[in-house]
Design a protein around this motif. Structure first.
Motif, PDB file in Angstrom:
ATOM      1  N   LYS A   1      -7.307   4.463   5.025  1.00 49.63           N
ATOM      2  CA  LYS A   1      -8.916   3.746   4.774  1.00 49.63           C
ATOM      3  C   LYS A   1      -8.468   2.379   4.554  1.00 49.63           C
ATOM      4  CE  LYS A   1     -13.117   4.301   2.429  1.00 49.63           C
ATOM      5  NZ  LYS A   1     -13.788   4.997   1.500  1.00 49.63           N
ATOM      6  N   GLU A   2      -7.711   2.082   3.471  1.00 46.77           N
ATOM      7  CA  GLU A   2      -7.368   0.661   3.169  1.00 46.77           C
ATOM      8  C   GLU A   2      -6.898  -0.034   4.229  1.00 46.77           C
ATOM      9  OE1 GLU A   2      -6.140  -1.111  -1.127  1.00 46.77           O
ATOM     10  OE2 GLU A   2      -6.128   1.216  -1.455  1.00 46.77           O
TER      11      GLU A   2
ATOM     12  N   LEU B   1       0.957  -1.133  -0.011  1.00 48.43           N
ATOM     13  CA  LEU B   1       0.053  -0.054   0.055  1.00 48.43           C
ATOM     14  C   LEU B   1       0.716   1.327   0.126  1.00 48.43           C
ATOM     15  CD1 LEU B   1      -2.805  -0.869   2.314  1.00 48.43           C
ATOM     16  CD2 LEU B   1      -3.201  -0.561   0.069  1.00 48.43           C
TER      17      LEU B   1
ATOM     18  N   LEU C   1      -6.154   7.592   1.614  1.00 52.38           N
ATOM     19  CA  LEU C   1      -6.757   6.516   0.915  1.00 52.38           C
ATOM     20  C   LEU C   1      -5.883   5.257   1.582  1.00 52.38           C
ATOM     21  CD1 LEU C   1      -6.849   7.665  -2.859  1.00 52.38           C
ATOM     22  CD2 LEU C   1      -8.561   7.022  -1.422  1.00 52.38           C
TER      23      LEU C   1
END
Length: 127
Positions: free
Chosen positions: A77-78, A50, A74
């Protein structure tokens, strides 16, 4: 148990493994490290992927870092979504009595809470 308990708990277990314990407690800690190894390693691999997905490589380096706030959001969140997944691991919990006398940071104790049985044989309960 949530993956975040395993992931952060494993970080705290790394702190415990540097301490001296009686043989039975040391064995339990060693087993906890072993049973969390795969989930921890896979989570760390996903985290690294990520960072590579949302980050930028530094000049003259293989190091990636996330500099853009929207990409950082992002990533968070992931990664947090991943950490909310349920995992099934079998282990024997430590007791507070087995950890008596060691020095540990409160944050590490928080991360270990899923691996500790709070009620020991000699502990009083509030009434």
């Amino acid at each position: 148990m949530k993956l975040k308990e395993v992931y952060y708990g494993r970080l705290a277990l790394n702190e415990l493994e540097k301490q001296d314990f009686p043989i039975t407690t040391a064995f339990k800690i060693s087993k906890l490290i072993s049973v969390t190894e795969t989930d921890y390693a896979l989570t760390e691999k996903a985290r690294t992927e990520l960072v590579e997905k949302y980050g930028e490589k530094k000049e003259d380096s293989d190091v990636c870092e996330i500099v853009d706030n929207s990409k950082a959001n992002l990533f968070v969140k992931e990664f947090m979504g991943l950490l909310e997944k349920d995992v099934d691991i079998n282990f024997e919990k430590l007791t507070l009595k087995e950890l008596e006398g060691i020095k540990i940071k409160p944050i590490s104790l928080k991360y270990l809470s899923g691996f500790i049985e709070e009620k020991g044989d000699d502990q009083c309960q509030d009434q």
